[in-house]
Every structure is written in structure tokens, then in C-alpha cells.
Scaffold this motif. Structure first.
Motif, PDB file in Angstrom:
ATOM      1  N   LYS A 140       0.881  -1.343  -0.041  1.00 12.29           N
ATOM      2  CA  LYS A 140      -0.080   0.100  -0.161  1.00 12.29           C
ATOM      3  C   LYS A 140       0.850   1.416   0.088  1.00 12.29           C
ATOM      4  CE  LYS A 140      -3.904  -2.195   0.339  1.00 12.29           C
ATOM      5  NZ  LYS A 140      -4.834  -2.286  -0.820  1.00 12.29           N
ATOM      6  N   LYS A 141       2.017   1.258   0.775  1.00 16.23           N
ATOM      7  CA  LYS A 141       2.905   2.346   0.935  1.00 16.23           C
ATOM      8  C   LYS A 141       4.288   1.745   0.676  1.00 16.23           C
ATOM      9  CE  LYS A 141       0.220   5.381   3.652  1.00 16.23           C
ATOM     10  NZ  LYS A 141       0.315   6.255   5.097  1.00 16.23           N
ATOM     11  N   PRO A 142       5.003   2.045  -0.522  1.00 21.81           N
ATOM     12  CA  PRO A 142       4.283   2.714  -1.754  1.00 21.81           C
ATOM     13  C   PRO A 142       3.259   1.676  -2.542  1.00 21.81           C
ATOM     14  CG  PRO A 142       6.417   1.906  -2.218  1.00 21.81           C
ATOM     15  CD  PRO A 142       6.109   1.536  -0.529  1.00 21.81           C
ATOM     16  N   PRO A 143       2.515   2.344  -3.260  1.00 22.61           N
ATOM     17  CA  PRO A 143       1.521   1.435  -3.724  1.00 22.61           C
ATOM     18  C   PRO A 143       2.342   0.562  -5.016  1.00 22.61           C
ATOM     19  CG  PRO A 143       1.377   3.572  -4.596  1.00 22.61           C
ATOM     20  CD  PRO A 143       2.180   3.668  -3.631  1.00 22.61           C
ATOM     21  N   THR A 203       4.942  -3.267 -10.562  1.00 20.86           N
ATOM     22  CA  THR A 203       4.858  -2.020 -11.249  1.00 20.86           C
ATOM     23  C   THR A 203       4.148  -0.841 -10.000  1.00 20.86           C
ATOM     24  OG1 THR A 203       2.647  -2.225 -12.045  1.00 20.86           O
ATOM     25  CG2 THR A 203       4.195  -2.834 -13.906  1.00 20.86           C
ATOM     26  N   ASP A 204       4.183   0.190 -10.234  1.00 20.88           N
ATOM     27  CA  ASP A 204       3.705   1.142  -9.216  1.00 20.88           C
ATOM     28  C   ASP A 204       2.348   1.819  -9.933  1.00 20.88           C
ATOM     29  OD1 ASP A 204       4.882   2.756 -11.208  1.00 20.88           O
ATOM     30  OD2 ASP A 204       5.589   4.312  -9.763  1.00 20.88           O
ATOM     31  N   VAL A 205       2.091   1.612 -10.858  1.00 20.34           N
ATOM     32  CA  VAL A 205       0.757   1.708 -11.715  1.00 20.34           C
ATOM     33  C   VAL A 205       0.035   0.529 -12.258  1.00 20.34           C
ATOM     34  CG1 VAL A 205       1.518   3.953 -12.482  1.00 20.34           C
ATOM     35  CG2 VAL A 205       1.954   2.260 -14.022  1.00 20.34           C
ATOM     36  N   HIS A 206      -1.372   0.635 -12.530  1.00 21.02           N
ATOM     37  CA  HIS A 206      -2.120  -0.369 -12.770  1.00 21.02           C
ATOM     38  C   HIS A 206      -1.616  -0.873 -14.172  1.00 21.02           C
ATOM     39  CE1 HIS A 206      -5.491  -1.758  -9.917  1.00 21.02           C
ATOM     40  NE2 HIS A 206      -4.777  -1.009  -9.464  1.00 21.02           N
ATOM     41  N   GLN A 207      -1.557  -2.253 -14.718  1.00 13.54           N
ATOM     42  CA  GLN A 207      -1.439  -2.503 -16.010  1.00 13.54           C
ATOM     43  C   GLN A 207      -3.054  -2.426 -16.779  1.00 13.54           C
ATOM     44  OE1 GLN A 207       1.961  -3.717 -17.377  1.00 13.54           O
ATOM     45  NE2 GLN A 207       2.039  -2.163 -15.714  1.00 13.54           N
ATOM     46  N   GLN A 208      -2.969  -1.856 -17.770  1.00 13.42           N
ATOM     47  CA  GLN A 208      -4.213  -1.738 -18.694  1.00 13.42           C
ATOM     48  C   GLN A 208      -4.456  -2.693 -19.773  1.00 13.42           C
ATOM     49  OE1 GLN A 208      -5.970   1.213 -17.567  1.00 13.42           O
ATOM     50  NE2 GLN A 208      -4.297   1.610 -16.346  1.00 13.42           N
ATOM     51  N   PHE A 209      -4.075  -3.743 -19.546  1.00 13.64           N
ATOM     52  CA  PHE A 209      -4.396  -4.878 -20.201  1.00 13.64           C
ATOM     53  C   PHE A 209      -4.214  -6.258 -19.531  1.00 13.64           C
ATOM     54  CE2 PHE A 209       0.107  -4.032 -20.755  1.00 13.64           C
ATOM     55  CZ  PHE A 209       0.661  -5.303 -20.582  1.00 13.64           C
ATOM     56  N   LEU A 248       9.285   1.353 -12.237  1.00 12.48           N
ATOM     57  CA  LEU A 248       8.755   2.456 -11.144  1.00 12.48           C
ATOM     58  C   LEU A 248       8.788   3.818 -12.062  1.00 12.48           C
ATOM     59  CD1 LEU A 248      10.898   2.108  -8.088  1.00 12.48           C
ATOM     60  CD2 LEU A 248       8.427   1.462  -8.514  1.00 12.48           C
ATOM     61  N   SER A 249       7.567   4.324 -12.364  1.00 12.66           N
ATOM     62  CA  SER A 249       7.273   5.657 -12.663  1.00 12.66           C
ATOM     63  C   SER A 249       8.398   6.875 -11.791  1.00 12.66           C
ATOM     64  CB  SER A 249       6.196   6.175 -12.680  1.00 12.66           C
ATOM     65  OG  SER A 249       5.381   6.350 -11.736  1.00 12.66           O
ATOM     66  N   TYR A 250       8.741   7.755 -12.460  1.00  9.24           N
ATOM     67  CA  TYR A 250       9.481   8.795 -11.593  1.00  9.24           C
ATOM     68  C   TYR A 250       8.708   9.522 -10.588  1.00  9.24           C
ATOM     69  CZ  TYR A 250      13.538   8.258 -14.595  1.00  9.24           C
ATOM     70  OH  TYR A 250      14.709   7.561 -15.245  1.00  9.24           O
ATOM     71  N   TYR A 251       7.335   9.400 -10.988  1.00  6.28           N
ATOM     72  CA  TYR A 251       6.100  10.074  -9.972  1.00  6.28           C
ATOM     73  C   TYR A 251       6.045   8.931  -8.812  1.00  6.28           C
ATOM     74  CZ  TYR A 251       1.650  11.148  -7.861  1.00  6.28           C
ATOM     75  OH  TYR A 251       0.896  11.394  -6.917  1.00  6.28           O
ATOM     76  N   GLN A 308      10.801   8.627 -18.489  1.00  9.49           N
ATOM     77  CA  GLN A 308       9.628   8.341 -17.615  1.00  9.49           C
ATOM     78  C   GLN A 308       9.752   7.274 -16.444  1.00  9.49           C
ATOM     79  OE1 GLN A 308       7.617  10.643 -18.366  1.00  9.49           O
ATOM     80  NE2 GLN A 308       8.508  11.711 -20.258  1.00  9.49           N
ATOM     81  N   GLN A 309      10.673   6.398 -16.635  1.00 11.43           N
ATOM     82  CA  GLN A 309      10.589   5.525 -15.528  1.00 11.43           C
ATOM     83  C   GLN A 309      11.979   4.564 -15.371  1.00 11.43           C
ATOM     84  OE1 GLN A 309       7.843   2.135 -16.798  1.00 11.43           O
ATOM     85  NE2 GLN A 309       8.835   1.856 -18.589  1.00 11.43           N
ATOM     86  N   ILE A 310      12.060   4.001 -14.375  1.00 15.29           N
ATOM     87  CA  ILE A 310      13.181   3.299 -14.215  1.00 15.29           C
ATOM     88  C   ILE A 310      12.943   1.613 -14.314  1.00 15.29           C
ATOM     89  CG2 ILE A 310      15.035   2.420 -12.500  1.00 15.29           C
ATOM     90  CD1 ILE A 310      14.834   4.934 -11.132  1.00 15.29           C
ATOM     91  N   ILE A 311      13.553   0.751 -14.934  1.00 18.70           N
ATOM     92  CA  ILE A 311      13.212  -0.458 -15.085  1.00 18.70           C
ATOM     93  C   ILE A 311      14.397  -1.277 -14.578  1.00 18.70           C
ATOM     94  CG2 ILE A 311      12.693  -2.264 -16.613  1.00 18.70           C
ATOM     95  CD1 ILE A 311      11.759  -0.585 -18.772  1.00 18.70           C
ATOM     96  N   ILE A 312      14.009  -1.938 -13.439  1.00 27.05           N
ATOM     97  CA  ILE A 312      15.068  -2.626 -12.729  1.00 27.05           C
ATOM     98  C   ILE A 312      14.621  -4.311 -12.899  1.00 27.05           C
ATOM     99  CG2 ILE A 312      15.945  -3.257 -10.464  1.00 27.05           C
ATOM    100  CD1 ILE A 312      14.535  -0.573  -9.712  1.00 27.05           C
ATOM    101  N   THR A 313      15.877  -5.024 -13.240  1.00 31.17           N
ATOM    102  CA  THR A 313      15.551  -6.504 -13.370  1.00 31.17           C
ATOM    103  C   THR A 313      16.397  -7.029 -12.437  1.00 31.17           C
ATOM    104  OG1 THR A 313      15.473  -6.111 -15.940  1.00 31.17           O
ATOM    105  CG2 THR A 313      15.937  -8.318 -14.974  1.00 31.17           C
TER     106      THR A 313
END
Length: 411
Positions: A176-179, A214-220, A246-249, A390-395
Motif C-alpha cells: 500500500k505504501k508505496p503502492p 509496477t507502481d501503476v495498474h496495467q491496462q491490459f 517504477l515511474s518517476y512519480y 519516464q521510468q526506471i526498469i529494474i531487473t
């Protein structure tokens, strides 16, 4: 059959006691357990679970099943009453096709009298072989087909996988924190031979999959069309590559939650907002209320150093634009404090930080919660970090990623 670089290992451990409990429940649900022969009424009774035995070979489960029954022949003073106990030996051959269709073939390969017949009243006037043959005929006509039909009708493996991925592998909240949200796509599943020890049956399974946080909902919705294949030799090592986007937001929110309330220079850090952008270098602009009222601008060039798999920062710089004269006078001191704290933070091993979120991945449950799958991860290692606009991708590579499977007899 090629196994992908990213996969998870499943030791499908099926408790023999749990399987016996399920078989006992199945036998207790026979709709018609009364047989008539030569004036006798034979009634199948509930079996004693302690009399079962389970073993395995290749893709065959060998089940020793007790068939307990009572018999009665009403004839006034010459009535006959008693009980018998037969031990039936079954081979349950099973197969899983490429599309996850289940096929089973249950055979009665032998039987013997465990005890019996024991008379309570009267004298048995038919051969005991007639009783046993009657029970065996009943099993062949009624029981074996019902076992196969039960398995085929009730075990829709592909639907189970699809339902579980949609429930737990599609925008599943693990923080939840962070989402943060967990997403999963399964490409193929490979299976090995059945093995056993004194307490359990084991089937080795390998699942090729793609995992993402991810920190945002996937849209598919994920495409779930895995294939199943039996193979003889399974690999001895296994690891799972998982991406964290992770988006920078979202990163800004994580930094604010981490820093707000911390002590810096004897004062509590209080951030109003953070904005991050990445061009030829990374820039973070923070509007702060304490320890100085103004703006902190942090710049640098972050990168992953493959030699130690940690995040390093080159050309780190901290600037403070204070709002009034008093704050401007103290700005160089605060700048140095912030710089020293940041400089001490790097190089930073980010993998353990995110490992705790993978540990929040839920247990999958099947068959009215009688079967549960709980992911377990031994360790995590940083594989790659890409700083996009717009984002960081960490593998992250999750070492010895396994799922323990528990089959319970409850239900």
C-alpha cells in the motif's frame, strides 16, 4: 523442449495422508453402495483411512483401497448376517496433454481378503469367492469409472491456472505504501516423473513465466495460453527474472515517504513535493519546509556497476535555493549534510529492498483451499537497471525461486 532463462521450480509435494483423506471422502460419497446377490444384501461401509496405502511409479499412482462391507440374508430364524474386508489394488494412470486436458485410466490389478467374512448370525450358504467376486464386479462397474469421471470433470487444470493468474497475477496489490502491483504471465509448464518418499509423492514442475512489479495498474489483461509438456530430465538450477517498473512519480512518492520525518542536522525533514526527470542526467527537485524553507536540487548520473551489482552515482551535486536570508546563510551547511548522507548511501544494493515485496506475493489456492501454493525465494540479485525518460526498469534475478505445494486432507 527448451526451458527459458526465467522460470520457477515447483516441487509438487502431495501428502500421502492428504491423498488418502481425499480418496476416503470420495468413497464416502458413493450414491449407491448396496448390492444384491443370491438373496444377500451387501452394503459397502465407510473405509478406515488407516488401511489405505499409496505409492507411485513413473506417471502411475498405486492405491491400496480397503473395501469394507456388511452382508445380510433375511430368512427368519435362519437369517445370515456378517461383515467382510477386501483390499483392492488400483493403478491410476494419468496424463496431462499439451492443452492441459487430463486423462486418467484406473485399473483394478488385484485384490485379496484383508479379513474375512466374519459371521454374526447364521451359516454362510454361498462360497466366499462369490462375495468377493460380487464386490470386485461392483468396483469395476461402479467405482473405477466414477474415479476417472470425477478427475476429468472436476480437475480443469487450465481453468485453475487461468483463474489463479487473473486473481493473483493481474494488478495484485503487494504494498500500500508505496503502492506496488504484481503481474504474472505463464508461457509453458514442464513436468517430470512421479517420485516418492515415506510421507509424500513428488512431481517436479518447471514454469516458464514473466513476473513484473509496477507502481501503476496495467491496462491490459495477461494472455494466458500456457502449454504443458512432460520431459525426462529437468535442470538442477533455477532462477526467475522479474522486472520492477517504477515511474518517476512513483519513485518520488517512495522517497518522500522514506525521508519525511527523518532527522537531518538536528531538525525533522519535511518535504512538500518532489519532481524527478531524466535527460542526460538525473535531476530531483524537492520543495521543502524543513530544515530550510526552499528548494533542494539534486543532480547526478546514476548507473548500475556490473562488478558489484550496485547502483553508483557519478557527479553527485546538491544545491539549495533558500527563501530568506537566514536560510541562505545556513544553506551551505545543509547542502553538505545532505550531500554526505547521499554520498554514504551509494553504492546502493537495491535487490534486498525489493525482495521484501516479492515475499508479499500471495499463496495460490485450489480445490476449495485444499491445495495451496506458496512462493519461496532464497535470495535476489540485481541484473540490470535502465533509466528511461519516464521510468526506471529494474531487473532482479530471484535465485532458487520455488513454490511449495501442500495438499491437505481437509474439505
Amino acid at each position: 523442449m527448451k526451458i527459458h532463462d526465467s522460470h520457477i521450480f515447483i516441487d509438487m509435494k502431495v501428502s500421502k495422508l492428504g491423498l488418502i483423506s481425499l480418496l476416503t471422502q470420495f468413497l464416502q460419497k458413493w450414491p449407491d453402495r448396496t448390492i444384491h446377490i443370491d438373496g444377500y444384501e451387501l452394503k459397502i461401509t465407510d473405509p478406515n483411512p488407516q488401511d489405505f496405502n499409496i505409492s507411485a511409479s513413473e506417471r502411475t499412482i498405486k492405491a491400496g483401497i480397503p473395501i469394507d462391507f456388511e452382508f445380510l440374508k433375511k430368512a427368519g430364524l435362519f437369517s445370515i448376517e456378517g461383515e467382510g474386508h477386501i483390499f483392492a489394488e488400483l493403478d491410476i494412470d494419468f496424463d496431462i496433454l499439451q492443452d492441459f486436458t487430463i486423462r486418467t485410466d484406473t485399473k483394478l490389478i488385484g485384490h485379496k481378503w484383508k479379513e474375512g467374512p466374519v459371521l454374526k448370525i447364521g451359516v454362510l450358504d454361498i462360497p466366499i469367492e462369490t462375495l468377493s467376486n460380487c464386490i470386485i464386479h461392483y468396483m469395476k462397474e461402479k467405482l473405477l469409472d466414477k474415479i476417472d469421471a470425477y478427475l476429468i470433470e472436476n480437475i480443469d487444470v487450465k481453468k485453475l491456472i487461468t483463474d489463479q493468474v487473473r486473481s493473483y497475477g493481474y494488478n495484485y496489490s503487494i504494498s500500500k505504501k508505496p503502492p506496488l502491483y504484481f503481474n504474472l504471465t505463464i508461457d509453458q509448464i514442464l513436468g517430470g516423473k512421479i517420485k516418492e518418499d515415506s510421507d509424500d509423492l513428488h512431481i517436479d514442475l518447471w514454469i516458464d513465466l514473466t513476473a513484473k512489479i509496477t507502481d501503476v495498474h496495467q491496462q491490459f489483461e495477461p494472455v494466458i495460453k500456457p502449454d504443458f509438456t512432460w520431459i525426462d530430465d529437468l535442470p538442477h538450477t533455477h532462477s526467475l527474472n522479474a522486472d520492477i517498473e517504477l515511474s518517476y512519480y512513483g519513485l518520488s512518492r517512495m522517497i518522500m515517504e522514506s525521508l519525511n520525518g527523518t532527522d537531518i542536522g538536528g531538525k525533522t525533514f519535511d518535504i512538500e513535493s518532489i519532481h524527478i526527470r531524466n535527460t542526460s542526467y538525473m535531476e530531483m527537485t524537492a520543495i521543502i519546509r524543513e530544515p530550510v524553507k526552499g528548494t533542494i536540487i539534486i543532480t547526478g548520473h546514476p548507473y548500475l556497476d556490473k562488478s558489484d551489482n550496485k547502483i553508483h552515482v557519478d557527479n553527485l551535486k546538491v544545491d539549495i535555493e533558500a527563501k530568506n536570508l537566514i536560510y541562505k546563510l545556513s544553506s551551505p551547511i545543509i547542502e553538505k549534510i545532505v550531500f554526505n548522507k547521499l554520498d554514504a548511501l551509494f553504492p546502493y544494493d537495491i535487490a534486498p529492498f525489493f525482495l521484501k515485496y516479492f515475499e508479499n506475493i500471495p499463496a495460490f489456492t485450489f480445490f476449495e483451499e485444499r491445495v495451496s501454493l506458496k512462493p519461496e525465494i532464497e535470495s535476489a540479485q540485481l541484473n540490470d537497471v535502465i533509466f528511461e525518460e519516464q521510468q526506471i526498469i529494474i531487473t532482479i534475478q530471484l535465485e532458487n525461486a520455488e513454490i511449495g505445494v501442500v495438499l491437505s486432507g481437509n474439505g
